[in-house]
Design a protein around this motif. Structure first.
Motif, PDB file in Angstrom:
ATOM      1  N   UNK A  18      62.415  80.822  -7.500  1.00 16.20           N
ATOM      2  CA  UNK A  18      63.460  81.637  -6.884  1.00 16.20           C
ATOM      3  C   UNK A  18      63.816  82.903  -7.667  1.00 16.20           C
ATOM      4  N   UNK A  19      63.049  83.265  -8.667  1.00 18.22           N
ATOM      5  CA  UNK A  19      63.248  84.563  -9.309  1.00 18.22           C
ATOM      6  C   UNK A  19      62.238  85.530  -8.722  1.00 18.22           C
ATOM      7  N   UNK A  20      62.655  86.775  -8.566  1.00 14.50           N
ATOM      8  CA  UNK A  20      61.715  87.805  -8.110  1.00 14.50           C
ATOM      9  C   UNK A  20      61.296  88.655  -9.287  1.00 14.50           C
ATOM     10  N   UNK A  21      60.002  88.803  -9.467  1.00 13.18           N
ATOM     11  CA  UNK A  21      59.476  89.642 -10.542  1.00 13.18           C
ATOM     12  C   UNK A  21      58.285  90.432  -9.977  1.00 13.18           C
ATOM     13  N   UNK A  22      57.895  91.534 -10.635  1.00 14.34           N
ATOM     14  CA  UNK A  22      56.858  92.402 -10.048  1.00 14.34           C
ATOM     15  C   UNK A  22      55.484  91.725  -9.966  1.00 14.34           C
ATOM     16  N   UNK A  45      52.579  97.492  -6.444  1.00 12.68           N
ATOM     17  CA  UNK A  45      53.401  96.525  -7.159  1.00 12.68           C
ATOM     18  C   UNK A  45      54.688  96.274  -6.371  1.00 12.68           C
ATOM     19  N   UNK A  46      54.968  95.008  -6.064  1.00 14.68           N
ATOM     20  CA  UNK A  46      56.196  94.673  -5.343  1.00 14.68           C
ATOM     21  C   UNK A  46      56.905  93.516  -6.039  1.00 14.68           C
ATOM     22  N   UNK A  47      58.192  93.376  -5.724  1.00  9.19           N
ATOM     23  CA  UNK A  47      58.947  92.254  -6.266  1.00  9.19           C
ATOM     24  C   UNK A  47      58.758  91.054  -5.346  1.00  9.19           C
ATOM     25  N   UNK A  76      61.685  94.923 -13.593  1.00  8.29           N
ATOM     26  CA  UNK A  76      62.906  94.393 -12.991  1.00  8.29           C
ATOM     27  C   UNK A  76      62.700  92.936 -12.630  1.00  8.29           C
ATOM     28  N   UNK A 129      55.894  83.668 -14.560  1.00  7.56           N
ATOM     29  CA  UNK A 129      56.539  84.641 -13.667  1.00  7.56           C
ATOM     30  C   UNK A 129      55.711  84.734 -12.389  1.00  7.56           C
ATOM     31  N   UNK A 167      63.060  98.765  -9.720  1.00  4.53           N
ATOM     32  CA  UNK A 167      61.594  98.780  -9.804  1.00  4.53           C
ATOM     33  C   UNK A 167      61.045 100.147  -9.403  1.00  4.53           C
ATOM     34  N   UNK A 207      65.021  89.428 -10.807  1.00  6.79           N
ATOM     35  CA  UNK A 207      66.283  88.910 -10.263  1.00  6.79           C
ATOM     36  C   UNK A 207      66.157  87.415 -10.057  1.00  6.79           C
ATOM     37  N   UNK A 208      67.285  86.724 -10.085  1.00  4.43           N
ATOM     38  CA  UNK A 208      67.232  85.265  -9.958  1.00  4.43           C
ATOM     39  C   UNK A 208      68.501  84.714  -9.339  1.00  4.43           C
ATOM     40  N   UNK A 209      68.304  83.752  -8.458  1.00  2.00           N
ATOM     41  CA  UNK A 209      69.445  82.999  -7.930  1.00  2.00           C
ATOM     42  C   UNK A 209      68.929  81.657  -7.461  1.00  2.00           C
TER      43      UNK A 209
END
Lengths: 591, 196
Positions: A168-172, A4-6, B35, A136, B29, B37-39
């Motif tokens: 542009x959001x990072x989620x798992x 699992x990665x972001x 977790x 997501x 994470x 994040x956003x920009x």
């Protein structure tokens, strides 16, 4: 491969495309879509060939060819890019595909980096094609495979729509297994399906209608059943909400007890399943970002929807949902501090565009602008841009001003960057030649597509893999378009630019001035030693009108001397050129 | 003190804000949390004001922190701290770098840079701490490690092990900058205990 990665939504789309067996991917850079192809190119996926196209229309046309050749094909662009690609799209929908074709549209609610916030779900209805919307990065990754399967199964292009907060959001993300397309590669000659002359198109038009019915049926059948396009989350029966995309996350955050009908394929809608859901809840709301797209469809189907009072302008968020549907039990932040100096984006220190806008302003020109970093030329202190519409529009608009006012037209100059010129400025020049225009165009050639992050283009000399690529020369190109008066100017020599502008305005027929200088942020851009300010400075502030972030007054006084931050200065020397006291010097000047 | 779940990192485009939130989100994470994040990328990065949200929890929905719920505002520039101070939970903490980057409107004299930042910030937060990240990183020989100093300061407010932070940090910065970023992080950690 199951770690699992972001990942950002864009990285997840790239990974998902690879896992779905994509063989070919192209597009044109545009925020917030750009990183999809970059991630795909950097991803070490041997089976995938990635390239930047010259514009979105060409990208989709190349993509159609690849699909007809039996390869799963990904085409990416920002929302306004689909306008450019709309011509092939509206006929592709009649033709269908061979290898699956997925068109990613990355929309920009709130206009973080765009000229409008059009809602591209409307293209799905317009082109009669399905649209999938992830909520997501995991869904973005998984939906790619679904999108390609649907494309091949229903013989249709599939739209996958993201928005800035998905892209542009990072989620798992936990990736699944890689699959291969069952389609056998190879081009099959099938004119009645691929040659859209009226006789054949009329036949395909009926196929599109039939397909729309099949897709509506699929929408119904795939609620909480494979391929799981939509799902129902029953919680409290008081409030039921139909939502999808990023809005789903905001609803979950704001109203944890609400029952939710979560749409994954967001056109066509599973209307009968929605009708059943409506009967299970006391009040039914539709929460969607931008246009009331689902609400209009659902209301038209005779299902009673309670108005939310949410705005159809700009981005949604959990607070707005709490304040409307949640009946005001929200935490609101404190009042922002007053009188804070604004900090808009600025042209970088050493930017080759700065001197151009300074010169244009000093010359009092009417400036038709275009899309790129140089759109910042509209802001103070440069304030030298007077129109900015869409990619390539500067050239046409300048001709229009001249044609409408004739002798009374202001001295007008079109300003357009290299990538934008190749995207859709060239046709405007040929048009000006054909229609006897005397207009002047400045091509700001900084050897890259700068604003979106230095993507390659035909004048950059490198491709999406950052490998060497053939370079197209502007001068022979514009001469070929009918322009005899072509000059090349150094962007850091404002006097030369001023003379070139004057001469171009006096010349009959269209003129082009190519302003050549590398983007100051390119790794191979050559910088000179920094300049400094001597005690001769009288604090007149002329240099500050360049809007360079390296320059500021020493104190808060209106006539305080200026200083130059040596760590920011690239030694471009523009400030020395405008200083009336010759108080700005560099190494060589000291001796 | 409640667990730090919602962090807003702000500053000026080019200061390494996105890298910082990449590191923070990955630490969250790897510590076993959900977790996000956003920009915003693109035009907003050209020397403009930048905000990046990082969140963790058993299950995180919105990638954006609602106004009034930010627990730590980590600001790489003072004026930017003030710009986003109102998003803070009144029980929250502001950690800001007093380094001044005057925006164009200040450089040209059209607007003034506030000179009472700490006072103004105190109205929004239970605790306001200055961390001279730019100065510390510059003395260590690489001003670009400023973000690591600030991350060290943030780490001191969390229960997450120092080694986890360093492990993620090492994996995210260029190989030749690993050592200076480690030292910058440690200095940030220490600066917070000095402040108490």
């Amino acid at each position: 491969m199951s770690e699992c990665t972001l990942l950002s939504g864009n990285e997840a789309i790239a990974l998902g495309a690879h896992l779905a067996g994509v063989h070919f991917a192209t597009g044109y850079p545009g925020t917030p879509s750009t990183e999809i192809l970059e991630a795909l190119a950097q991803g070490d996926y041997e089976a995938v060939r990635v390239q930047w196209s010259i514009n979105e229309k060409v990208a989709l046309e190349v993509g159609i060819g690849a699909s007809l050749a039996g390869r799963r094909t990904l085409v990416t662009m920002k929302h306004v890019g689909v306008n450019v690609a709309a011509d092939p799209l509206m006929t592709l929908t009649y033709m269908g595909v061979k290898g699956g074709l997925v068109l990613v549209t990355a929309d920009d609610p709130g206009m973080h980096s765009s000229q409008n916030e059009q809602d591209n779900r409307n293209y799905a209805r317009f082109a009669k094609i399905p649209v999938l919307e992830p909520s997501d990065s995991q869904e973005a990754c998984d939906m790619m495979n679904t999108a390609f399967e649907l494309s091949e199964r229903f013989d249709t292009p599939v739209l996958l729509r993201t928005t800035t907060r998905i892209s542009h959001s990072k989620t798992p993300v936990t990736p699944g297994q890689r699959t291969e397309s069952p389609v056998e590669p190879g081009f099959t000659k099938d004119p009645s399906k691929s040659v859209m002359i009226p006789a054949y198109a009329r036949g395909r038009r009926l196929v599109v209608e039939e397909r729309s019915g099949q897709l509506a049926k699929l929408a119904e059948e795939s609620v909480d059943a494979p391929p799981h396009l939509s799902r129902v989350e029953m919680r409290s029966p008081d409030v039921g909400i139909i939502t999808g995309g990023i809005a789903y996350q905001y609803v979950r955050e704001a109203l944890p007890d609400a029952s939710i009908f979560k749409l994954g394929m967001t056109y066509p809608l599973p209307m009968e399943a929605i009708r059943s859901f409506a009967q299970m809840v006391d009040r039914l709301y539709v929460v969607e970002e931008l246009d009331p797209f689902w609400e209009t469809e659902i209301s038209a189907a005779g299902i009673e929807v309670t108005p939310t009072g949410l705005s159809s302008v700009g981005e949604l968020g959990a607070p707005a949902i709490l304040q409307t549907i949640g009946a005001g039990d929200s935490i609101v932040g404190a009042e922002p501090a007053g009188g804070i100096p604004v900090r808009p984006p600025v042209l970088c220190p050493g930017c080759p565009h700065r001197g151009v806008f300074f010169t244009l302003r000093r010359g009092g020109y009417a400036v038709t602008g275009d899309i790129g970093c140089y759109s910042l030329g509209v802001l103070p202190p440069l304030e030298a841009m007077h129109t900015c519409i869409c990619m390539g529009a500067s050239v046409g608009a300048a001709q229009g001003i001249e044609k409408a006012l004739g002798e009374d037209a202001p001295n007008t100059v079109a300003v357009i960057g290299d990538s934008t010129f190749l995207h859709s400025g060239m046709t405007g020049i040929a048009d000006a030649f054909f229609n006897g225009s005397n207009m002047t165009t400045l091509i700001l050639d900084n050897y890259t597509t700068a604003m979106t992050g230095h993507q390659g283009n035909p004048t950059a000399g490198y491709d999406v893999y950052r490998s060497e690529a053939p370079r197209l020369e502007f001068e022979p190109l514009v001469r070929g378009l009918g322009v005899d008066d072509v000059v090349r100017v150094n962007p850091y020599d404002m006097q030369a630019l001023e003379s070139a502008l004057k001469s171009a305005q006096e010349t009959r027929g269209p003129s082009v001035i190519i302003v050549e200088g590398a983007c100051a942020l390119l790794p191979w851009a050559e910088h000179s030693p920094p300049y400094r300010v001597t005690d001769e400075c009288i604090g007149c502030g002329m240099c500050l009108r360049l809007g360079c972030p390296a320059l500021r007054r020493k104190g808060t006084g209106k006539r305080d001397q200026v200083l130059i931050a040596a760590d920011l200065c690239t030694g471009c020397g523009l400030c020395a050129q405008v200083c009336p006291q010759s108080a700005i010097v560099t190494e060589g000047d000291d001796q | 003190m409640p667990r730090i779940d919602d962090v807003l990192v702000v500053g000026v485009g080019g200061q390494g804000i996105i890298l910082a939130t990449d590191v923070i989100a990955e630490v969250f994470l790897r510590a076993g949390f959900d977790a996000k994040k956003s920009e915003v990328h693109g035009m907003a990065q050209r020397g403009g004001s930048v905000e990046s949200h990082v969140r963790r929890g058993e299950s995180v929905h919105s990638p954006l922190i609602s106004p009034g719920r930010v627990q730590v505002l980590l600001a790489l520039e003072g004026l930017e701290a003030l710009r986003y101070a109102h998003t803070l939970n009144p029980q929250g903490t502001i950690i800001f770098d007093p380094q001044r980057i005057p925006p164009l409107s200040v450089a040209t004299g059209a607007q003034e840079y506030p000179d009472d930042l700490t006072d103004q910030l105190s109205r929004y937060a239970a605790q306001v701490t200055e961390v001279k990240g730019y100065e510390i990183a510059s003395k260590l020989g690489n001003a670009r490690a400023q973000n690591s100093v600030l991350m060290g300061a943030l780490a001191s407010l969390t229960e997450l092990p120092r080694d986890l932070w360093l492990e993620v940090l090492d994996s995210r910065v260029p190989a030749k900058a690993v050592e200076v970023n480690r030292r910058a992080f440690e200095r940030g950690l220490e600066s917070m205990s000095e402040n108490r």
